[in-house]
Design a protein around this motif. Structure first.
Motif, PDB file in Angstrom:
ATOM      1  N   VAL A 202      -8.443   5.064   0.236  1.00 39.27           N
ATOM      2  CA  VAL A 202      -8.292   3.618   0.059  1.00 39.27           C
ATOM      3  C   VAL A 202      -9.331   2.917   0.929  1.00 39.27           C
ATOM      4  O   VAL A 202      -9.380   3.174   2.147  1.00 39.27           O
TER       5      VAL A 202
ATOM      6  N   MET B 192      -1.543   0.050   7.660  1.00 40.07           N
ATOM      7  CA  MET B 192      -1.868   1.244   6.870  1.00 40.07           C
ATOM      8  C   MET B 192      -1.264   2.492   7.501  1.00 40.07           C
ATOM      9  O   MET B 192      -0.785   3.374   6.790  1.00 40.07           O
TER      10      MET B 192
ATOM     11  N   PHE C  24       0.821  -1.219   0.000  1.00 37.86           N
ATOM     12  CA  PHE C  24       0.000   0.000   0.000  1.00 37.86           C
ATOM     13  C   PHE C  24       0.851   1.264   0.000  1.00 37.86           C
ATOM     14  O   PHE C  24       0.429   2.289  -0.522  1.00 37.86           O
TER      15      PHE C  24
END
Ligand SMILES: C[S@@+](CC[C@H](N)C(=O)[O-])C[C@H]1O[C@@H](n2cnc3c(N)ncnc32)[C@H](O)[C@@H]1O
Length: 195
Positions: free
Chosen positions: A134, A164, A121
């Motif tokens: 996202v 994340m 990511f």
């Protein structure tokens, strides 16, 4: 033959009222003209729904590591007269997309497939517009002997949030209307270390 059967099954699962696809799409607040990447598009149920939502001035990238899945999605798009959908063959580690074009990256039931989700990511950030988001949906771990448990097709929510955060995103919203899955929406941190 088997691929087509499997992908139809995936699409039936995605579309079933139990999995609240309409509410998921509503939560994403997709605007006409958006550019979206559906990462791990599978049978393309969401990709095709997104293509309708973004309209002719928008664009949807169907991204997957399986070229047969992309062929299936391309055929569905052609049959439906959908011409704002582009298929992109990915490797396990990433994909080629234009820089800074995406309003939304959507990844449903894909996170658990990634060997290095944080790195994955982090590398996608360059494809997002500064305001891009996202959305990650994945199965919650659960006991028993079902498919998700036996094949470990799940990720604890705290792992997604931590990965994340480390990858340079901040949490925008957590949705709790899916019983068996987590659903989190992230934005890109402008500066590392800042929210
Ligand atoms: C469980 S399916 C989910 C399909 C679809 N997102 C849905 O919700 O119906 C997982 C998909 O992720 C794809 N996939 C697995 N690893 C991937 C990767 N590293 N990059 C892109 N796609 C990947 C698989 O090929 C498969 O199509």
């Amino acid at each position: 033959m088997f691929t087509s059967f499997f992908l139809k099954m995936l699409n039936r699962e995605a579309a079933s009222p139990k999995h609240k696809s309409e509410r998921i799409i509503e939560s994403l607040q997709i605007q006409e003209g958006y550019t979206i990447a559906d990462i791990g598009a599978g049978g393309g149920y969401f990709t095709l729904e997104f293509a309708k939502k973004v309209g002719s001035i928008g664009k949807v990238y169907a991204v997957d590591t399986q070229s047969k899945y992309l062929d299936f999605i391309r055929r569905q798009a052609e049959r439906g007269g959908v011409d704002n959908l582009i298929v992109v063959l990915a490797t396990e580690d990433g994909m080629q997309l234009p820089e800074a074009v995406l309003d939304l990256i959507f990844a449903r039931n894909v996170f658990h497939h990634l060997s290095e989700p944080g790195i994955y990511f982090r590398n996608l950030k360059g494809f997002l517009k500064p305001s891009g988001k996202v959305a990650i949906i994945d199965h919650k771990p659960k006991g028993g002997f079902g498919f998700v448990s036996l094949f470990r097709h799940h990720t604890p929510e705290e792992v997604i949030l931590q990965e994340m955060e480390n990858a340079g995103y901040f949490l925008v919203e957590s949705f709790d209307f899916l019983s068996g899955q987590t659903f989190n929406l992230f934005g890109v941190k402008r500066f590392e270390g800042a929210g």
